[in-house]
Design an enzyme around this catalytic site. Sequence first.
Site, PDB file in Angstrom:
ATOM      1  N   GLU A 191      58.167  18.362  23.753  1.00 36.91           N
ATOM      2  CA  GLU A 191      58.372  17.407  24.842  1.00 36.91           C
ATOM      3  C   GLU A 191      57.484  16.197  24.554  1.00 36.91           C
ATOM      4  O   GLU A 191      56.353  16.107  24.998  1.00 36.91           O
ATOM      5  CB  GLU A 191      58.001  18.025  26.197  1.00 36.91           C
ATOM      6  CG  GLU A 191      58.427  17.140  27.368  1.00 36.91           C
ATOM      7  CD  GLU A 191      57.499  17.220  28.568  1.00 36.91           C
ATOM      8  OE1 GLU A 191      57.941  16.835  29.654  1.00 36.91           O
ATOM      9  OE2 GLU A 191      56.331  17.632  28.428  1.00 36.91           O
TER      10      GLU A 191
ATOM     11  N   TRP B 117      33.718  48.182  43.121  1.00 37.13           N
ATOM     12  CA  TRP B 117      33.293  46.790  43.006  1.00 37.13           C
ATOM     13  C   TRP B 117      31.774  46.641  42.936  1.00 37.13           C
ATOM     14  O   TRP B 117      31.202  45.647  43.398  1.00 37.13           O
ATOM     15  CB  TRP B 117      33.864  45.944  44.150  1.00 37.13           C
ATOM     16  CG  TRP B 117      35.371  45.952  44.135  1.00 37.13           C
ATOM     17  CD1 TRP B 117      36.179  46.801  44.816  1.00 37.13           C
ATOM     18  CD2 TRP B 117      36.234  45.114  43.364  1.00 37.13           C
ATOM     19  NE1 TRP B 117      37.500  46.553  44.529  1.00 37.13           N
ATOM     20  CE2 TRP B 117      37.569  45.510  43.646  1.00 37.13           C
ATOM     21  CE3 TRP B 117      36.020  44.063  42.464  1.00 37.13           C
ATOM     22  CZ2 TRP B 117      38.679  44.910  43.072  1.00 37.13           C
ATOM     23  CZ3 TRP B 117      37.130  43.451  41.887  1.00 37.13           C
ATOM     24  CH2 TRP B 117      38.437  43.875  42.183  1.00 37.13           C
TER      25      TRP B 117
ATOM     26  N   ASP C  17      55.189  21.969  26.288  1.00 34.22           N
ATOM     27  CA  ASP C  17      55.024  20.966  27.328  1.00 34.22           C
ATOM     28  C   ASP C  17      53.949  19.949  26.949  1.00 34.22           C
ATOM     29  O   ASP C  17      52.953  20.277  26.310  1.00 34.22           O
ATOM     30  CB  ASP C  17      54.623  21.664  28.635  1.00 34.22           C
ATOM     31  CG  ASP C  17      54.151  20.691  29.686  1.00 34.22           C
ATOM     32  OD1 ASP C  17      54.996  19.950  30.203  1.00 34.22           O
ATOM     33  OD2 ASP C  17      52.936  20.653  29.958  1.00 34.22           O
TER      34      ASP C  17
ATOM     35  N   LYS D 170      37.754  42.584  37.963  1.00 39.51           N
ATOM     36  CA  LYS D 170      37.343  41.239  37.572  1.00 39.51           C
ATOM     37  C   LYS D 170      36.126  41.380  36.675  1.00 39.51           C
ATOM     38  O   LYS D 170      35.626  42.490  36.454  1.00 39.51           O
ATOM     39  CB  LYS D 170      36.994  40.387  38.799  1.00 39.51           C
ATOM     40  CG  LYS D 170      38.141  40.099  39.743  1.00 39.51           C
ATOM     41  CD  LYS D 170      37.679  39.185  40.884  1.00 39.51           C
ATOM     42  CE  LYS D 170      38.788  38.915  41.864  1.00 39.51           C
ATOM     43  NZ  LYS D 170      38.352  38.007  42.963  1.00 39.51           N
TER      44      LYS D 170
END
Length: 687
Positions: A396, A87, A342, A122
């Site tokens: 939808e 890290w 959606d 990350k």
Amino acid sequence: MKRHARYLPITKNDAWLVPYNQEITRRFLHVHNMIFEIENLYGSLYDFAGNHLFLGLNYDKEAQGWFYREWAPAAKALFLIGDFNEWNRVSHPLKRRKDGIWEIFLDDKTYSEKFTHESKFKVLVHSQAGELERIPPYIRRVIQDETTKDFSAQLWNPKQVFDWEGDEANQSKILDEVKDNLLIYECHVGMAQEKEGIGTYLEFAENILPRIKDLGYNAIQMMAIHEHPYYGSFGYHVSSFFAPSSRFGTPEDLKLLIKKAHELGIAVIMDIVHSHAVKNIYEGLNFFDGTEYQYFHAGGKGNHDGWDSKLFDYGKKEVLQFLLSNVRYWLEEFRFDGFRFDGVTSMLYHHHGLGTSFVNLSQYFDMSVDTDALTYLQLANALIHSLDERYISIAEDMSGMPGTCRPILEGGLGFDYRLGMGIPDYWIKLLKEYPDETWNIHDMWHVLTNRRFNEKTIAYSESHDQALVGDKTIAFWLMDKEMYYSMSKDIPNLAVDRGIALHKLIRLFTMSLGGDAYLNFMGNEFGHPEWIDFPREGNGWSYKYARRQWSLVDNKLLRYEYLKQFDKAIIKLATDYQLLKNIPSRNPARQLNMDEVNKIVIFERAELIFVFNFHTTHSIPDYKFWVPQAGKYEIVLNSDDEQFGGFNRIKPEVEYFTLPEATESGTENFLQIYIPNRVVLVFKRVG
């Protein structure tokens, strides 16, 4: 595409749209020009939608190592951090390329034992927003630490490639079979088990798919597949669009679920959420490069206040690539059979449909329409159907945008189906506000048959929306607290008798009149009690209401079994008689008789005669009505049958023959039947 046609087909087929032909044509030419430009620059729409193979983390066999690339145009610096470098926040900087692309390469020679399957990482982004550890937007696996609740990206590269052998043939067969007989079982993997906890992909494959197969449904619609940080969002606050939710298992587990569904003859539709994204900064896309306008609109335009989420800028090339690549990824990597998009209403209009009643056609063609979003949906459907024209695409949309379910070449948006969202709203309104005896059968007929010409509709009486906290399922509206005490078969209860009878009528009335496909949310077929309430602070983080109590329907001493058996029977009816196939959407049913006094509705569909008696008390002997064809008829479905919780008031061995009768139009044919109250009978001519 014909660029100079005076009228596009959707205008020719609907005279009401003629005044808006100029705007319809403009939209058609706009998407045509977009596709033309994409093909010139990228070769094809398919290649344009391949950004996930360049951005994010991808292995390069020739270079023998991992490329990590990121689009972050406003960022000052990017660093790859993870357990591979303990890290370290400065040791692995990315180099800036053109067009705001950053890149780093980790070669096998140096990192083959450090950057491996399941490595956590990350990207540290330096920007005007500060130095923030972020999840890469294109990452395909995200996991959450059980202790810290922190999310990390994860290198997912198992040694054994998933075995899809045999799936291609199974999937192709399914897509052919569901084309004109789509029967959807809407489901949520996490809450699909009875245990008070989160279910998994593997548990769903083992325990739930066989139930769905037994019921007769030929498709499942899976909710909450995108990774989302808050479980209680029902999957709608998406953080990582390319990562299947790790709380349910691994990507291979999801693939196994889909493969097993295909083996059982069940299509798998994904609820894809491209209408908005979670506001979270550490887990999501928001402020990734330090600006609010990288993926989303700037200012208030980028916020959906009703959903507390961020809104995409569909006018940006990079956003289009991100979303279209997402569409391609799920179809190719996981072999989904299509999507339910959606929040299409929210996408199509700048006002997102909030506080808006769509009462005239001008509202579909004025400045409130978001042309960029409309164009994105057209591109998405063009991409989907270029991969396989049989893939299923569902909108939808509650607004009723004309042309939503017509091909792009005709001037439409390219969807195959729209959800008939007004139908469940109507049923809930009836149950909440009107006593049974005041129900107007003409209103019922109108609501169930009122839809756009030549555009396919998925009918449903309730979905997950009606089951969530804040609402009630139809069963709960009908029987309420009696479901806690009076569902035993040996406990007589008039409220439960009424509830079971109307539950059956509402479902078959919806299926037989409401559209060209049918949908049910899991558990509602047997009248699952109570609402869905995911763990949250307000309920002490309990899973008690975020599960399905299958033991209720499996218990032969309880009446839930009756509703399940009836649901199974109507699905079989739709399948055996191709009830939903090749029926023009404007008038799928032929009305034969409307009797307001006795609350009787009679119609023909797919050569079956449906007789509904909604009256609270009137059971009528020798009820006479006209039928189109003379002959002998038999009952093929009787909701009053004992196996469905009925009272066996109809003798199954009775034969029904038409009686000729002279009328002003000549000799007509009539049937005479006994029709009990709150019962539906379905007849078939057999001779």
